[in-house]
Design a protein around this motif. Structure first.
Motif, PDB file in Angstrom:
ATOM      1  N   ASP A   1       2.693  -6.682   2.677  1.00 19.51           N
ATOM      2  CA  ASP A   1       1.526  -5.877   3.076  1.00 19.51           C
ATOM      3  C   ASP A   1       2.012  -4.556   3.682  1.00 19.51           C
ATOM      4  O   ASP A   1       1.445  -4.048   4.645  1.00 19.51           O
ATOM      5  CB  ASP A   1       0.635  -6.647   4.068  1.00 19.51           C
ATOM      6  CG  ASP A   1      -0.720  -5.969   4.277  1.00 19.51           C
ATOM      7  OD1 ASP A   1      -1.046  -5.029   3.545  1.00 19.51           O
ATOM      8  OD2 ASP A   1      -1.452  -6.389   5.200  1.00 19.51           O
TER       9      ASP A   1
ATOM     10  N   HIS B   1       1.426   4.112   8.202  1.00 18.61           N
ATOM     11  CA  HIS B   1       0.605   5.155   8.823  1.00 18.61           C
ATOM     12  C   HIS B   1       1.578   6.019   9.619  1.00 18.61           C
ATOM     13  O   HIS B   1       2.637   5.533  10.034  1.00 18.61           O
ATOM     14  CB  HIS B   1      -0.423   4.552   9.781  1.00 18.61           C
ATOM     15  CG  HIS B   1      -1.422   3.665   9.109  1.00 18.61           C
ATOM     16  ND1 HIS B   1      -2.481   4.132   8.374  1.00 18.61           N
ATOM     17  CD2 HIS B   1      -1.508   2.307   9.047  1.00 18.61           C
ATOM     18  CE1 HIS B   1      -3.199   3.125   7.901  1.00 18.61           C
ATOM     19  NE2 HIS B   1      -2.621   1.996   8.286  1.00 18.61           N
TER      20      HIS B   1
ATOM     21  N   HIS C   1      -8.537 -10.368   0.806  1.00 21.00           N
ATOM     22  CA  HIS C   1      -8.343 -10.123   2.245  1.00 21.00           C
ATOM     23  C   HIS C   1      -9.522 -10.806   2.932  1.00 21.00           C
ATOM     24  O   HIS C   1     -10.661 -10.384   2.769  1.00 21.00           O
ATOM     25  CB  HIS C   1      -8.355  -8.617   2.518  1.00 21.00           C
ATOM     26  CG  HIS C   1      -8.193  -8.273   3.972  1.00 21.00           C
ATOM     27  ND1 HIS C   1      -7.287  -7.359   4.426  1.00 21.00           N
ATOM     28  CD2 HIS C   1      -8.836  -8.718   5.089  1.00 21.00           C
ATOM     29  CE1 HIS C   1      -7.362  -7.264   5.743  1.00 21.00           C
ATOM     30  NE2 HIS C   1      -8.301  -8.071   6.171  1.00 21.00           N
TER      31      HIS C   1
ATOM     32  N   ALA D   1       2.156  -1.163   4.745  1.00 28.79           N
ATOM     33  CA  ALA D   1       0.971  -0.294   4.883  1.00 28.79           C
ATOM     34  C   ALA D   1       1.261   0.799   5.908  1.00 28.79           C
ATOM     35  O   ALA D   1       0.822   0.743   7.055  1.00 28.79           O
ATOM     36  CB  ALA D   1      -0.236  -1.126   5.308  1.00 28.79           C
TER      37      ALA D   1
ATOM     38  N   SER E   1     -11.030  -2.962   6.274  1.00 29.41           N
ATOM     39  CA  SER E   1      -9.724  -2.525   6.756  1.00 29.41           C
ATOM     40  C   SER E   1      -9.587  -1.081   6.322  1.00 29.41           C
ATOM     41  O   SER E   1     -10.585  -0.451   5.985  1.00 29.41           O
ATOM     42  CB  SER E   1      -8.627  -3.431   6.180  1.00 29.41           C
ATOM     43  OG  SER E   1      -7.444  -3.275   6.908  1.00 29.41           O
ATOM     44  N   THR E   2      -8.359  -0.549   6.300  1.00 31.99           N
ATOM     45  CA  THR E   2      -8.185   0.836   5.864  1.00 31.99           C
ATOM     46  C   THR E   2      -8.880   1.039   4.517  1.00 31.99           C
ATOM     47  O   THR E   2      -8.620   0.307   3.571  1.00 31.99           O
ATOM     48  CB  THR E   2      -6.675   1.141   5.720  1.00 31.99           C
ATOM     49  OG1 THR E   2      -6.034   0.782   6.933  1.00 31.99           O
ATOM     50  CG2 THR E   2      -6.437   2.600   5.395  1.00 31.99           C
TER      51      THR E   2
ATOM     52  N   ASN F   1      -6.779   0.535  -2.163  1.00 34.01           N
ATOM     53  CA  ASN F   1      -7.478   1.324  -1.127  1.00 34.01           C
ATOM     54  C   ASN F   1      -6.842   2.696  -0.897  1.00 34.01           C
ATOM     55  O   ASN F   1      -6.498   3.076   0.222  1.00 34.01           O
ATOM     56  CB  ASN F   1      -7.581   0.531   0.194  1.00 34.01           C
ATOM     57  CG  ASN F   1      -6.235   0.126   0.746  1.00 34.01           C
ATOM     58  OD1 ASN F   1      -5.257   0.064   0.015  1.00 34.01           O
ATOM     59  ND2 ASN F   1      -6.167  -0.129   2.041  1.00 34.01           N
TER      60      ASN F   1
ATOM     61  N   ARG G   1      -0.099   4.351  -0.886  1.00 35.29           N
ATOM     62  CA  ARG G   1      -0.860   5.515  -0.382  1.00 35.29           C
ATOM     63  C   ARG G   1      -1.087   6.663  -1.341  1.00 35.29           C
ATOM     64  O   ARG G   1      -1.595   7.693  -0.909  1.00 35.29           O
ATOM     65  CB  ARG G   1      -0.194   6.070   0.890  1.00 35.29           C
ATOM     66  CG  ARG G   1       0.062   5.068   1.994  1.00 35.29           C
ATOM     67  CD  ARG G   1      -1.170   4.344   2.396  1.00 35.29           C
ATOM     68  NE  ARG G   1      -1.030   3.624   3.665  1.00 35.29           N
ATOM     69  CZ  ARG G   1      -1.868   2.680   4.046  1.00 35.29           C
ATOM     70  NH1 ARG G   1      -2.901   2.322   3.281  1.00 35.29           N
ATOM     71  NH2 ARG G   1      -1.721   2.074   5.204  1.00 35.29           N
TER      72      ARG G   1
ATOM     73  N   TRP H   1      -1.974  -5.011  12.956  1.00 32.34           N
ATOM     74  CA  TRP H   1      -2.228  -5.236  11.540  1.00 32.34           C
ATOM     75  C   TRP H   1      -3.574  -5.914  11.378  1.00 32.34           C
ATOM     76  O   TRP H   1      -4.035  -6.599  12.292  1.00 32.34           O
ATOM     77  CB  TRP H   1      -1.182  -6.196  10.941  1.00 32.34           C
ATOM     78  CG  TRP H   1       0.045  -5.557  10.390  1.00 32.34           C
ATOM     79  CD1 TRP H   1       0.174  -4.916   9.195  1.00 32.34           C
ATOM     80  CD2 TRP H   1       1.345  -5.535  10.981  1.00 32.34           C
ATOM     81  NE1 TRP H   1       1.474  -4.488   9.023  1.00 32.34           N
ATOM     82  CE2 TRP H   1       2.201  -4.860  10.093  1.00 32.34           C
ATOM     83  CE3 TRP H   1       1.875  -6.031  12.178  1.00 32.34           C
ATOM     84  CZ2 TRP H   1       3.552  -4.658  10.356  1.00 32.34           C
ATOM     85  CZ3 TRP H   1       3.209  -5.832  12.435  1.00 32.34           C
ATOM     86  CH2 TRP H   1       4.041  -5.150  11.544  1.00 32.34           C
ATOM     87  N   ASN H   2      -4.155  -5.810  10.207  1.00 34.96           N
ATOM     88  CA  ASN H   2      -5.299  -6.639   9.831  1.00 34.96           C
ATOM     89  C   ASN H   2      -4.865  -7.560   8.698  1.00 34.96           C
ATOM     90  O   ASN H   2      -4.436  -7.025   7.674  1.00 34.96           O
ATOM     91  CB  ASN H   2      -6.464  -5.789   9.320  1.00 34.96           C
ATOM     92  CG  ASN H   2      -6.946  -4.804  10.356  1.00 34.96           C
ATOM     93  OD1 ASN H   2      -6.752  -5.004  11.547  1.00 34.96           O
ATOM     94  ND2 ASN H   2      -7.588  -3.740   9.903  1.00 34.96           N
TER      95      ASN H   2
ATOM     96  N   HIS I   1       0.885  -1.175   0.000  1.00 33.76           N
ATOM     97  CA  HIS I   1       0.000   0.000   0.000  1.00 33.76           C
ATOM     98  C   HIS I   1       0.916   1.216   0.000  1.00 33.76           C
ATOM     99  O   HIS I   1       1.546   1.504   1.018  1.00 33.76           O
ATOM    100  CB  HIS I   1      -0.869   0.030   1.255  1.00 33.76           C
ATOM    101  CG  HIS I   1      -1.705  -1.202   1.453  1.00 33.76           C
ATOM    102  ND1 HIS I   1      -3.035  -1.269   1.123  1.00 33.76           N
ATOM    103  CD2 HIS I   1      -1.390  -2.430   1.938  1.00 33.76           C
ATOM    104  CE1 HIS I   1      -3.521  -2.476   1.409  1.00 33.76           C
ATOM    105  NE2 HIS I   1      -2.535  -3.198   1.906  1.00 33.76           N
TER     106      HIS I   1
ATOM    107  N   SER J   1      -4.592   0.188  11.396  1.00 33.18           N
ATOM    108  CA  SER J   1      -3.804  -1.053  11.287  1.00 33.18           C
ATOM    109  C   SER J   1      -2.849  -0.959  10.107  1.00 33.18           C
ATOM    110  O   SER J   1      -3.213  -0.432   9.061  1.00 33.18           O
ATOM    111  CB  SER J   1      -4.736  -2.244  11.071  1.00 33.18           C
ATOM    112  OG  SER J   1      -5.557  -2.404  12.199  1.00 33.18           O
ATOM    113  N   GLY J   2      -1.669  -1.525  10.283  1.00 34.39           N
ATOM    114  CA  GLY J   2      -0.686  -1.547   9.200  1.00 34.39           C
ATOM    115  C   GLY J   2       0.615  -0.916   9.622  1.00 34.39           C
ATOM    116  O   GLY J   2       0.669  -0.137  10.578  1.00 34.39           O
TER     117      GLY J   2
HETATM  118  O1  DOR Z   1      -3.229  -3.827   8.448  1.00 38.14           O
HETATM  119  C1  DOR Z   1      -3.629  -3.554   7.326  1.00 38.14           C
HETATM  120  N1  DOR Z   1      -3.471  -2.315   6.826  1.00 38.14           N
HETATM  121  N2  DOR Z   1      -4.247  -4.476   6.601  1.00 38.14           N
HETATM  122  C2  DOR Z   1      -4.853  -4.171   5.425  1.00 38.14           C
HETATM  123  O2  DOR Z   1      -5.441  -5.032   4.827  1.00 38.14           O
HETATM  124  C3  DOR Z   1      -4.868  -2.797   4.919  1.00 38.14           C
HETATM  125  C4  DOR Z   1      -3.718  -2.057   5.457  1.00 38.14           C
HETATM  126  C5  DOR Z   1      -3.836  -0.579   5.206  1.00 38.14           C
HETATM  127  O3  DOR Z   1      -4.085  -0.211   4.042  1.00 38.14           O
HETATM  128  O4  DOR Z   1      -3.627   0.198   6.110  1.00 38.14           O
END
Ligand code: DOR
Length: 446
Positions: free
Chosen positions: A311, A315, A179, A313, A153-154, A95, A65, A283-284, A63, A329-330
């Motif tokens: 993955d 933040h 997912h 991701a 998720s996000t 996403n 962003r 995380w997810n 991801h 999450s991420g």
């Molecule tokens: O933890 C996660 N963050 N799992 C995801 O599937 C999406 C990701 C995110 O884009 O932040």
């Protein structure tokens, strides 16, 4: 045409390790042999003095962003972190804001990457409850897969209409990356946690809320539907031992209808780490128990799990420092994924050949990339030189992801990436990213 000769390499490819030289013209590996001499005076020679040379890693889940969330990361910053970590190609997720759910939005990302990316790029198209027409228009030679979120998720991209799902699975010829987490189960668990803790839910409750059953229910339903419809699915980021029983080893990966991936964080961390790391390992799907991690390792090594990805991701730290309900999450991983796996090689948990199989060969096979993922004559010169005995510690100062933190801060890795070549061009060398880019759009032969 640019000519490069890599001398004294310990080459890892096709499940073998052997010594040799690699001669590159332009973006292509032209010759691999015991000893090659420079064919002309304008050949640049890189003597790697016995270091390992691996195919560049192909990360099938990142991801980055952009557009819309560029305060967390962007294609330039995150792809720079990727090449620093030996990742030479990536497949990016839909996403973003706006979501990549139309060919128009997909093309915009391709244009940004053509300008800004340090690594080869591809963008997955996202499925929603109402964009089947758009999905069916997709150019399958340029799109690696369709991505569906069967768990929120996000980015709020949940596909929760069963009839739509049946239609997508029946009609889409592309591989469908999933997912899998059951939304109903998560919601019920979350309510229980709120009843018990109010707003102060401890982070170690994450795997209790996003629990084993949520993962298993969603993955097993998706697999059943794929078996019924013939859809080719790739289940992303397995996190539970229970799910590993749903997957099989098959003689030919190319013909495997149902495949799976595990991510670095689920191989490294366990629920024992929430106490020290808190939201940094949120995380997810959630990082789960020691037993789950052990079973993931077993399934990876016996080839029920096909691919290792990140993955990635990111933040911001500010976002991550919120309480449980507001902390997203991420986390960032591309810069440290390969060195983390090489740490496991040092510990003799996995061989270097197997790391290369799961991070380089298998993503190329699974997504029909014809000319990358292996070190072979005629293939693109995406290569990573790794020094397996040159320890370094992850600190804020050497993190390249825009968010500026890592769940690996303070970890000393024994291996480091000394050079990364993308299409025959050195884009990274000893902690420095080369501003001259040579990335290409990935193409898929279907
Ligand atoms: O933890 C996660 N963050 N799992 C995801 O599937 C999406 C990701 C995110 O884009 O932040």
């Amino acid at each position: 045409m640019k000519k490069t000769l890599i001398k004294n390499a310990r080459i890892v490819t096709d499940m073998k390790v052997f010594d040799g030289d690699i001669y590159i013209e332009g973006d292509t590996i032209v010759e691999i042999a015991d000893s090659i001499s420079a064919k002309s005076g304008d050949t640049s020679i890189i003597d790697v003095e016995g270091k390992y040379v691996l195919p560049g890693v192909i990360d099938d889940q990142v991801h980055f962003r952009e557009p819309g969330l560029t305060h967390k990361g962007d294609i330039a910053s995150e792809s720079a972190a990727a090449v620093a970590g030996g990742i030479t190609s990536y497949m990016e997720m839909p996403n973003t804001i706006p979501q990549t759910t139309s060919m128009e939005e997909w093309q915009k990302k391709m244009d940004i990457a053509a300008r800004d990316s340090y690594a080869n790029y591809a963008f997955m198209l996202g499925g929603t409850n109402d964009n089947l027409e758009e999905i069916l228009k997709a150019d399958t030679s340029r799109i690696p897969a369709l991505k569906l979120f069967l768990g929120s998720s996000t980015g709020n991209m949940l596909v929760d209409d069963v009839e739509v799902l049946k239609k997508i699975f029946s009609k889409v010829k592309l591989r469908i990356a999933l997912h899998c987490e059951d939304e109903g189960t998560i919601k019920a668990n979350l309510q229980k946690a709120i009843d018990k803790y109010g707003e102060d839910i401890p982070f170690d409750q994450h795997p209790v809320i996003r629990d084993v059953e949520a993962c298993y229910k969603s993955s097993s339903q998706a697999i059943k539907l794929a078996q019924k419809t013939g859809a080719r699915i790739h289940v992303f980021h397995l996190s539970t031992g229970k799910e590993t029983a749903l997957f099989e080893k098959k003689a030919s990966l190319k013909d495997k209808q149902i495949t799976s991936e595990v991510c670095i964080h689920h191989l490294w961390f366990t629920d024992e780490d929430y106490a020290s790391k808190g939201s940094k390992i949120k995380w997810n799907p959630a990082v789960k128990s020691v037993d789950d991690r052990e079973q993931l390792w077993k399934a990876l090594l016996d080839d029920r799990i096909d691919v290792i990805a990140t993955d990635h991701a990111p933040h911001t730290l500010e976002e991550k420092s919120n309480k449980y309900l507001k902390a997203p999450s991420g986390g960032p991983l591309v810069q440290h994924a390969l060195t983390a796996m090489l740490q496991f090689v040092h510990q003799e948990r996995i061989t270097i050949e197997k790391v290369v199989q799961k991070m380089c060969h298998n993503p190329a096979i699974l997504f029909d990339i014809p000319d990358r993922g292996f070190i072979r004559e005629g293939f693109k010169a995406d290569l990573v030189v790794v020094d397996t005995n040159n320890p370094w510690t992850v600190t804020k100062e050497n993190i390249l992801a825009k968010c500026g933190w890592s769940p690996f801060e303070g970890v000393t890795f024994k291996s480091r990436i000394s050079h990364t070549l993308v299409n025959g061009h050195v884009v990274y060398q000893n902690f420095k990213v080369n501003e001259n880019k040579a990335a290409q759009a990935l193409t898929f032969k279907r």
